[in-house]
Design an enzyme around this catalytic site. Sequence first.
Site, PDB file in Angstrom:
ATOM      1  N   GLU A 337      -2.374  26.300  89.486  1.00 10.87           N
ATOM      2  CA  GLU A 337      -1.432  25.257  89.036  1.00 10.87           C
ATOM      3  C   GLU A 337      -0.866  25.675  87.680  1.00 10.87           C
ATOM      4  OE1 GLU A 337      -1.372  21.316  90.050  1.00 10.87           O
ATOM      5  OE2 GLU A 337      -3.288  21.309  91.102  1.00 10.87           O
ATOM      6  N   GLU A 597     -11.563  17.521  84.464  1.00 11.20           N
ATOM      7  CA  GLU A 597     -10.514  16.807  85.196  1.00 11.20           C
ATOM      8  C   GLU A 597     -11.067  15.542  85.843  1.00 11.20           C
ATOM      9  OE1 GLU A 597      -9.048  19.032  88.544  1.00 11.20           O
ATOM     10  OE2 GLU A 597      -7.206  17.872  88.621  1.00 11.20           O
TER      11      GLU A 597
END
Length: 710
Positions: A337, A597
Amino acid sequence: MLENAKWISYPTDTGFACPVFKKTFDTKKEVKRATLEITSLGGYYAELNGKRIGDFILAPGCTSTKRVQAQTYDITDMLGAENEIDVTISKGWFKGRINWRSNQDNADKRESVIAEIKILYKDGDTKTISTDKTWQTSISKITFADFYDGETYDCTHIESFVPSLEQDYSKEIIVKQQGEKVVEHERISPLSIFKTPKGETVIDFGQNTTGYFEFTVDAKKGDRVSFSVAEVLDKEGNFYTENYRTAKAELIYICKDGVQTYKPRLVFYGFRYVRVNEYPTEIRKDDICAIAVYSDIKRTGYLTSSSKLLNKLFENIIWGQRGNFLDIPTDCPQRDERMGWTGDAEVFVKTASYNYDVEKFFTKWLTDLKLDQFENGGVPHVVPQFWGDDPSSAAWGDASTICPWQIYLTYGDKEILKRQYKSMCDYVKYIGKISKNRYLWTGCNHFGDWLGLDAPAGSYKGSSDETFIASVYYAYSTKLVVKAGKVLGKNVEKYEKLYDNIIKAIRKKFKKYKTQTEHVLALYFDIAEDKASVAKSLADMIEKNGKRLQTGFVGTPYLLHALSQNDYTELAYDLLLQEQFPSWLYSVKCGATTIWEHWDGRNENGDFWSKDMNSFNHYAYGSVADWVYGVACGINTVEEKPGFEEVLIAPHPTDKLDFLSASIETRHGLVSSKWYHDGDKIRYEIVTPVKATVIINGERHEVEKGSYIF
Ligand code: BGC
């Protein structure tokens, strides 16, 4: 800019192999000054006479493909009588795997470079050397480079040069460098080198870092060195890379004879551990070090407390910011990402702007947001827009209003609002256009309370109502347009009316709040009419949950604020200091060195919650620091005098800590606030560089600049 130069590329497609471009030239007379102006489609690494030019890592930086930044280097002292410039380019952000979008839109364009050397001789004569087909090009020794997969450098590769191909790509997209450059920062020595249960050799740098590593090896030509990276070990203590998903993140180096030192030139990694896959000798600690690489922004904020765990959390937040402020605010630096996810930036911008001076950094990123904003006003999920044209998600697209407003509040310059105002208005108008309902944001897909712990099984989205979340953000963005418009002297009547109507519509439709996040938003964004009872209901939910949160990306940044604004400051402290899962300190107790996260990135039994959405360096939940600066230590800028031209200092001490202190180097000087227990009293040490209102125990003190003890 680069008037005489031509874009040049390798004559054919080189895949992921990096072409090098070279030109030799002489300087027969004494040089007064020489500069190199350069940029590229793709990343570049430039050398003059075998020495790296400048210290900008991952040049020319990451921007919308609608523009590319050019850099200017002073190369006067690097010149000799005979010279050779070599520029190696990669696909970088332009055409690497990371940029799906540009791979579609620019399918017919190739990585290329444009450069110009300007020499001024002492006698006034000048000489210009510009890129054109006389520059020779070859596949370089970097035979592979991609951000996700890593780099291969082959010392045995023999270059074979042919003339470059001139390209007629537009020069109009070339702009001056706008943000800070990315440079090398900390050098980190290995903590240990050990064998895992699987028998692999792994180096632990003790810190989850973004950047790369430098090694020195004594080898023979053709010997191979290769490394892979990881953020964590699995519960057996083995090297774990599944959370990198498809990103291979390797470094392969094929040696020449003798002692040699190398560090990657055109890629970066997110890692704490390095696995030694191949190495000609036994690797020792002195052979390798990690190098942290991030934007050259100035640290401005510091937090310290009497709790070691909390201090570690503060440190992890700083490392989370370092590792993700790599020219753009990325979601994470390791897996496939590493993009400018708008929601993540929006959630963290306030904390970011206290920790570091990020005015220029966000001005650049918001320029790209504006450039990549859709024609209908929607904001892409990631900026620069590396993805498709999905409609905006609430709390992600709102980065377009929240970020400029916060940068204005922290630094006090209207310029950012001037630059972004149209983009802010366009976004709000877009919601009006795309929504099925005039005053509620309905009928669209959103990320919801992303990664909220109350998500139904198999979903990433917490169970808070998406229309509620979206409508609250619709209201908030509209309110920020009103505020920004007033600062700029615009007529904002229609937005004021719109705001009132949205609030009315939300209140009419949503009378009850189910989840923690719904409560938090209702309180923080002034939706709830009976705040006392909503706050009590939120407090009860948290108490029932063992003083633990359940919020995701949307609720978490405002959770402690919603509590402390409604007389539940002690409960906010309970959440901050909670050590059991789920909590900020749970990850610290598990050994985190950055922000995770997911609250249970790693479960209590050592398993990972998921393979595919489990970054251990995602700064979003680090946004809790803004509560510590602003409420616990009480340092606030005043909206009417933004940029800390005046300060409001209203600390909220607790018995749960012996002391807490915060300082921010503002544009007007250092402001700091510390409180500590002194017998049965609490003492407050306050330093303000400007006029301040200090509120201690509900008592207001108007003070001039200076140091005070209460
Ligand atoms: C990213 C997030 C982002 C999210 C959007 C993820 O894959 O890593 O941080 O905000 O997608 O839902």
